[in-house]
Design a protein around this motif. Structure first.
Motif, PDB file in Angstrom:
ATOM      1  N   ASN A 195       0.902  -1.222   0.075  1.00  0.00           N
ATOM      2  CA  ASN A 195      -0.183   0.037   0.092  1.00  0.00           C
ATOM      3  C   ASN A 195       1.012   1.366   0.006  1.00  0.00           C
ATOM      4  N   ARG A 196       2.075   1.422   0.508  1.00  0.00           N
ATOM      5  CA  ARG A 196       2.803   2.523   0.725  1.00  0.00           C
ATOM      6  C   ARG A 196       3.804   2.433  -0.150  1.00  0.00           C
ATOM      7  N   PHE A 197       4.650   1.327  -0.487  1.00  0.00           N
ATOM      8  CA  PHE A 197       5.689   1.318  -1.405  1.00  0.00           C
ATOM      9  C   PHE A 197       5.530   0.662  -2.851  1.00  0.00           C
ATOM     10  N   GLN A 198       4.512   0.101  -3.103  1.00  0.00           N
ATOM     11  CA  GLN A 198       4.205  -0.727  -4.477  1.00  0.00           C
ATOM     12  C   GLN A 198       5.447  -1.717  -4.648  1.00  0.00           C
ATOM     13  N   ALA A 199       5.981  -1.317  -5.880  1.00  0.00           N
ATOM     14  CA  ALA A 199       6.909  -2.541  -6.012  1.00  0.00           C
ATOM     15  C   ALA A 199       8.500  -1.879  -5.550  1.00  0.00           C
ATOM     16  N   ASN A 200       8.413  -0.821  -5.062  1.00  0.00           N
ATOM     17  CA  ASN A 200       9.820  -0.188  -4.584  1.00  0.00           C
ATOM     18  C   ASN A 200      10.168  -0.936  -3.225  1.00  0.00           C
ATOM     19  N   VAL A 201      10.466  -2.113  -3.299  1.00  0.00           N
ATOM     20  CA  VAL A 201      11.029  -2.796  -2.120  1.00  0.00           C
ATOM     21  C   VAL A 201      12.470  -3.090  -2.387  1.00  0.00           C
ATOM     22  N   ASP A 202      13.415  -3.149  -0.953  1.00  0.00           N
ATOM     23  CA  ASP A 202      14.534  -3.621  -0.969  1.00  0.00           C
ATOM     24  C   ASP A 202      14.940  -4.362   0.511  1.00  0.00           C
ATOM     25  N   GLU A 203      15.881  -4.917   0.757  1.00  0.00           N
ATOM     26  CA  GLU A 203      16.294  -5.577   2.005  1.00  0.00           C
ATOM     27  C   GLU A 203      16.365  -4.368   3.019  1.00  0.00           C
ATOM     28  N   ARG A 204      16.880  -3.151   2.762  1.00  0.00           N
ATOM     29  CA  ARG A 204      16.874  -2.216   3.825  1.00  0.00           C
ATOM     30  C   ARG A 204      15.817  -1.771   4.283  1.00  0.00           C
ATOM     31  N   LEU A 205      14.572  -1.652   3.413  1.00  0.00           N
ATOM     32  CA  LEU A 205      13.368  -1.294   3.981  1.00  0.00           C
ATOM     33  C   LEU A 205      12.667  -2.622   4.732  1.00  0.00           C
ATOM     34  N   ILE A 206      12.872  -3.672   4.406  1.00  0.00           N
ATOM     35  CA  ILE A 206      12.221  -4.713   5.069  1.00  0.00           C
ATOM     36  C   ILE A 206      13.025  -4.865   6.541  1.00  0.00           C
ATOM     37  N   ARG A 207      14.179  -4.938   6.715  1.00  0.00           N
ATOM     38  CA  ARG A 207      15.021  -4.733   7.907  1.00  0.00           C
ATOM     39  C   ARG A 207      14.660  -3.659   8.831  1.00  0.00           C
ATOM     40  N   GLU A 208      14.705  -2.382   8.163  1.00  0.00           N
ATOM     41  CA  GLU A 208      14.278  -1.545   8.945  1.00  0.00           C
ATOM     42  C   GLU A 208      12.887  -1.589   9.635  1.00  0.00           C
TER      43      GLU A 208
END
Ligand code: GLA
Length: 372
Positions: A25-38
């Motif tokens: 909902n917030r990031f659509q396909a702009n995902v990376d491992e930093r986002l997930i860890r944080e």
């Protein structure tokens, strides 16, 4: 009432609606491992984990443009240089569970490789990475039968030998509430929610009349939360969270947990509202009465109480009430009324209770007959 037929999945993986966070909902396909860890770390630091949120789920956008030479799905190497297994381990190390996304068809909605024909292989791969939850979407599925495809996933999870929650995302196209209870743990009931009041109320209208199909290990999913994404006022966010809890919906936050303010955090962690969502009886609520834009929604809770949401969909504040007979109670019954947002008892009442409800807003109450 809830279907508890022989076919129903009862593996104990989702005794109450799953709670967590999903990137879409917030990031659509702009995902990376930093986002997930944080995000996993923020889930702990903000008190979300303490409030019951468990799953950190990467939605569409994590997979590389092609399978590897042996036909395995691989993560996009630029965005996930450390690989998915290490990321799952990090999420586990902070006391949370890890979820991922794929698609039942030939490609994901973002046009990346889908899992059609690779279900068993991909399920094994996810299991080997330590995945706890898989959302399986429905783009690029022309000519495929939803029940058949998702049954294949269910079998693939069993064969993979790791307990994984199966989140069915075919948008309510094939009346999943009628068959998905024997296949997966939650199933979308409608198209994607958007970050607006109009979308929220349109989604809400799709939830009427299907409550009887939900229960422990199988939940109707009206889509993820838009609380804190900027398109809804705080009153609208409170109404959204109240209604999703009344509907026994999965509570998947969809905002940036690293940057949320205290107002948003206190909505997402409201303990007495979450307690309704997670009520062990697992009975989904439904619309009781509607007149103009004023609505009364009610849900049975363990121990004989009811949760009630008084909802004002229109642009002016209105008084909305609920009477004891419409809840099946004697008008003479003395009933304690508690405001679940204020976390305060409002008193004991006979016959019914009415109060002012803000425009585009809701009040959420817990009603407990004396002596129950
Ligand atoms: C569909 C789903 C969404 C999201 C996107 C990803 O639209 O319904 O929840 O997963 O695909 O592309």
């Amino acid at each position: 009432m809830r279907d508890v037929g022989l076919g129903r999945l009862r593996d104990g993986l989702a005794p109450t609606p799953p709670m967590g966070w999903n990137s879409w909902n917030r990031f659509q396909a702009n995902v990376d491992e930093r986002l997930i860890r944080e995000t996993a770390e923020a889930m702990v630091e903000t008190g979300m984990r303490g409030a019951g949120y468990r799953y950190v789920v990467i939605d569409d956008g994590w997979v590389a443009r092609a399978r590897d030479g042996s036909g395995h799905l691989v993560a996009d190497g630029d965005r996930f240089p450390g690989g998915i297994a290490a990321l799952a381990e990090h999420v586990h190390s902070v006391g949370l569970r890890f979820g991922i996304y794929t698609d039942a068809g030939t490609a994901t909605c973002e046009g990346l490789p889908g899992s059609f024909g690779y279900e068993f292989r991909d399920a094994r791969r996810f299991a080997s990475w330590g995945v706890d939850y898989v959302k399986v979407d429905w783009c690029h599925t022309d000519g495929l039968g939803a029940r058949t495809q998702y049954l294949k996933w269910s079998a693939a999870f069993l064969a993979a030998g790791r307990p994984m929650v199966l989140s069915i995302s075919e948008w309510g196209r094939h009346r999943p509430w009628e068959w998905a209870g024997e296949v997966g743990h939650l199933w979308r009931t409608c198209w994607d929610i958007q970050d607006s009041w109009d979308s929220l109320t349109a989604v809400l209208d799709k939830q009427r009349g299907i409550a009887g199909h939900a229960g422990p290990d199988g939940w109707n999913d009206p889509d993820m939360l838009e609380v804190g994404n900027g398109g809804l006022t705080l009153d609208e966010c409170r109404a959204h969270f109240s209604l999703w809890s009344l509907l026994a919906a999965p509570l998947m936050a969809g905002n940036d947990l690293r940057a949320m303010n205290d107002d948003v955090r206190s909505i997402l962690t409201a303990p007495e509202v979450i307690a309704v969502d997670q009520d062990p009886l697992g009975r989904q609520g439904d619309l009781l009465r509607s007149s103009g834009g004023s609505e009364v929604w009610a849900r049975e809770l363990e121990g004989g109480s009811r949760a009630v949401v008084l909802l004002e969909r229109g642009p002016v504040t209105r008084e909305i009430g609920v009477s004891w007979p419409e809840l099946g109670w004697d008008p003479a019954a003395e009933v304690t009324v508690r405001d679940l947002w204020e976390r305060a008892d409002l008193g004991a009442f006979r016959e019914g209770f009415a109060t002012a409800v803000p425009a585009h807003g809701a009040r959420m109450l817990r009603l407990t007959p004396k002596g129950s």
